[in-house]
Design an enzyme around this catalytic site. Sequence first.
Site, short mmCIF file in Angstrom:
data_model
loop_
_atom_site.label_atom_id
_atom_site.label_comp_id
_atom_site.label_asym_id
_atom_site.label_seq_id
_atom_site.Cartn_x
_atom_site.Cartn_y
_atom_site.Cartn_z
N THR A 1 0.83 -1.19 0.00
CA THR A 1 0.19 0.04 -0.11
C THR A 1 0.73 1.41 0.01
O THR A 1 0.16 2.28 -0.47
CB THR A 1 -0.78 0.09 1.36
OG1 THR A 1 -0.07 -0.20 2.36
CG2 THR A 1 -1.86 -1.31 1.07
N ALA B 1 3.11 -1.42 10.04
CA ALA B 1 2.66 -2.04 8.98
C ALA B 1 1.37 -2.65 9.52
O ALA B 1 1.15 -3.14 10.52
CB ALA B 1 3.65 -3.46 9.19
N LYS C 1 -6.56 -4.72 16.17
CA LYS C 1 -5.62 -3.65 16.78
C LYS C 1 -5.75 -4.01 18.24
O LYS C 1 -4.75 -3.75 18.93
CB LYS C 1 -6.15 -2.28 16.34
CG LYS C 1 -5.99 -1.78 14.99
CD LYS C 1 -4.39 -1.74 14.65
CE LYS C 1 -4.01 -1.19 13.37
NZ LYS C 1 -2.66 -0.86 13.34
N TYR D 1 -10.98 -5.15 11.77
CA TYR D 1 -9.74 -4.10 12.03
C TYR D 1 -9.83 -3.51 13.36
O TYR D 1 -8.41 -3.70 14.08
CB TYR D 1 -10.09 -2.81 10.98
CG TYR D 1 -8.96 -1.78 11.30
CD1 TYR D 1 -7.80 -1.97 10.71
CD2 TYR D 1 -9.32 -0.63 11.93
CE1 TYR D 1 -6.89 -0.75 11.01
CE2 TYR D 1 -8.25 0.38 12.22
CZ TYR D 1 -7.24 0.22 11.53
OH TYR D 1 -6.26 1.30 11.79
#
Length: 304
Positions: A22, A69, A140, A136
């Site tokens: 990305t 990352a 995390k 996501y």
Amino acid sequence: SHTVECLLEMGCRVVVLDNFHTGHRKNLAGVKDHPSLWVVEANVADGLWPALMDVERDWGQVYGMIHLAAQTSVVYSMVNPLDDIRNNYVSTAQVLEYARSRGVKKVVFSSSAAVYGDVQVEKVSEAIVPKPLSPYGIHKLSSEQLMYCYREAHGVATQPLRFFNVYGPRQDPGSPYAGVISLFVKRATQGQPLTIFGDGEQTRDFIYVKDVASAVAQACLSSGGQGEPMNIGTGRAITVNQLVETIRSLCHSTSEIQHLEPRSGEIRHSCAIVERAEQQLGFVAKTSVKDGLRDTIDWMREDG
């Protein structure tokens, strides 16, 4: 890349380990020939020992690690949760195992405000019990918990930083999962319609990328930070509607605004309480949204 520049300016030797899936090498163009920069193309999730073997031989032991990352899109994680696990949780485990085995002095981790979920308060402190609404956010939070485990069980000094909405130059507007600001700016400068999901009254805490880079460098190199998660934001909320109007004004744009249904997994309000970062790191965001947007728009125009 902004963190790399910040560290080099502080006199550090910096190793970038990136698979460039990305990110883009051109983001390092301003420092690519710097004698204190070493770029290694590799995937963090595959492990760090082979990738850093030459670095260890020539530069010696790694002092600190800044783990940036990640797969950064909530939307992508909702439809590709297994890929998100590998990119956002397995990569953290690889960083921590390397740090434990090599005696790394400090590991800083880029967590996210997404760990909080849809809280029922206007401003969010680190004391709120996290209830993430997306893979996501879950990954995390799981990474934060793994960092706590390594800190307590193995003595690895760790510092999770919960980023709020980061924006600024070099954010790729061409990505289907680009940040909302880069997308709005791109479309506003082209006179294309601006799409808002929901009524636009959802609030966000937008923090300029160079401020975030400063916070990350401080967390890695200073003795500040006690290992508890730490909000990195401005402490000031803005609605998406206000954001769009500011962008249209700065771009002198007549783009129309379109409203669509809210997206699954996205939260209503998100604004940071930032006292912990100020008290433990001495960090305060310096850039206003208007100034940050102006710099971002100028960069996007120059970049084409």
